[in-house]
Design a protein around this motif. Structure first.
Motif, short mmCIF file in Angstrom:
data_model
loop_
_atom_site.label_atom_id
_atom_site.label_comp_id
_atom_site.label_asym_id
_atom_site.label_seq_id
_atom_site.Cartn_x
_atom_site.Cartn_y
_atom_site.Cartn_z
N ILE A 185 0.83 -1.20 0.00
CA ILE A 185 0.00 0.00 0.00
C ILE A 185 0.87 1.25 0.00
O ILE A 185 1.79 1.37 0.82
N SER A 186 0.58 2.19 -0.88
CA SER A 186 1.23 3.49 -0.86
C SER A 186 0.49 4.38 0.13
O SER A 186 -0.75 4.45 0.10
N ALA A 191 -4.96 8.93 1.55
CA ALA A 191 -5.46 10.28 1.83
C ALA A 191 -7.00 10.24 1.82
O ALA A 191 -7.61 9.60 0.97
N GLY A 192 -7.60 10.92 2.77
CA GLY A 192 -9.06 10.95 2.84
C GLY A 192 -9.64 9.86 3.72
O GLY A 192 -10.84 9.88 4.02
N ALA A 212 4.81 11.43 8.22
CA ALA A 212 4.83 10.57 7.04
C ALA A 212 3.69 10.92 6.09
O ALA A 212 3.88 10.95 4.86
N CYS A 213 2.52 11.20 6.65
CA CYS A 213 1.38 11.58 5.80
C CYS A 213 1.62 12.92 5.13
O CYS A 213 1.24 13.12 3.97
N ALA A 214 2.25 13.86 5.86
CA ALA A 214 2.56 15.17 5.26
C ALA A 214 3.49 15.00 4.06
O ALA A 214 3.32 15.66 3.03
N GLY A 217 1.63 14.05 1.20
CA GLY A 217 0.76 15.07 0.64
C GLY A 217 -0.59 15.25 1.29
O GLY A 217 -1.48 15.87 0.70
N PHE A 218 -0.78 14.75 2.50
CA PHE A 218 -2.07 14.94 3.15
C PHE A 218 -1.91 14.93 4.67
O PHE A 218 -0.85 14.57 5.21
#
Length: 332
Positions: A185-186, A191-192, A212-214, A217-218
């Protein structure tokens, strides 16, 4: 209502945490419950103990007075408990842990090598609580985790040993999730999604997830914090949330566990002990038992077993079971 030791400890935890929310997590209670308890404590103390504000709480003059006395009383109680324990002919082994997968098999591994000893294992939801209680003599040893670059400060008089230097966190999701069939999984593809908030908030995990989420990109939407494993898994199985997970976690009906591409979040598992309470032999036995408990779970997920077998440098060193050495002071 008369003030009790548990009330004094709650006041100290609130002051140390700087907010009712963080203190509630470390005490393992709800924030509304802790707020109600604080109001009862303040009525018994005769006034407000904390100024409340948007940035948290800070002690009032009365709060400073109560805190100074509370810390003194709690310190005396810790000294009393430690002294009584030192005088006991056959002290138990008191072990504190966070909710790691290996905890389930740890007692099973300890019982054969510490036959006849009483073993008390307690779970905490805060690494800060574990280390404080280790320093105060309420635990003899602790097993805890650190995430990415976070290092947990340990109290004086303790020794520590790394059990597992690295394990890449995975994601647990519903078996009906749109990505459930993917072998890898990427993080950006999540995101979301609604994420389960990590139970421990002071081991570096929340910061590692957000960071890591930042980079992907989210910002993760954190909604639920549930310590009960069955409730945790049921919520995921229903498709209402996803969560980070240790790769050694067992299967859970209606869910799947998948590795994250690039291993953006990694954990370490460490063992620390009070060197005055735990002889070197017992520390070795505890390390070996924890290692065997971890290894028993490696086969839960084929992807982690393959990853693990290719990285022998991370494997714990399992020396032969140490034998007792006579000592005039009773192996201390």
């Amino acid at each position: 209502m008369q003030l009790e030791l548990r009330h004094l400890e709650a006041v100290c935890r609130i002051a140390d945490a700087g907010s009712l929310g963080r203190a509630a997590v470390r005490l393992g209670v709800s924030q509304p419950g802790l707020s109600a308890q604080l109001r009862r404590i303040e009525r018994a103390a005769g006034g407000e103990l904390f100024f409340r504000g948007r940035e948290g709480v800070r002690p009032t003059p009365l709060g400073e007075f109560v805190l100074s006395r509370a810390r003194r009383v709690l310190g005396e109680m810790d000294a009393l408990a430690a002294g009584a324990r030192a005088a006991a002919p056959h002290p138990s082994l008191r072990l504190g842990c966070i909710l790691l997968v290996l905890v389930d098999g740890l007692i099973e591994q300890l019982e054969p090598v510490m036959a006849g000893r009483e073993i008390a294992v307690s779970l905490e939801h805060s690494v800060t609580t574990l280390t404080r209680m280790l320093g105060a003599g309420r635990y003899d040893a602790i097993v805890y985790g650190e995430v990415n670059d976070h290092e947990v400060p340990l109290p004086e008089g303790t020794l520590a040993r790394t059990l597992i230097p690295k394990e890449p966190f995975c994601v647990r999701m519903s078996a009906t999730h749109r990505l459930a069939d993917r072998p890898l999984i990427s993080l950006a593809d999540l995101a979301g999604e609604t994420w389960m908030t990590l139970v421990e908030d002071d081991d570096g995990g929340p910061e590692a997830l957000v960071d890591a989420c930042a980079k992907a990109g989210f910002t993760p939407a954190l909604r639920y914090r549930i310590a009960d494993r069955k409730m945790h898994y049921d919520l995921i199985a229903s498709g209402r949330a996803i969560s980070l997970s240790q790769p050694t976690a067992p299967p859970a009906e209606g869910t799947v566990l998948r590795p994250l591409d690039g291993e953006p979040i990694n954990g370490r598992i460490r063992l620390a002990w009070n060197r005055a309470a735990v002889p070197a032999r017992d520390a070795d036995l505890l390390y070996r038992a924890a290692a065997l408990a971890y290894l028993a779970n490696v086969g839960h997920n084929a992807f982690h077993r393959t990853w693990w077998e290719a990285r022998t440098e991370l494997h714990p060193v399992l020396d032969p079971v140490p034998h007792p050495h006579p000592h005039p002071d009773g192996d201390r």
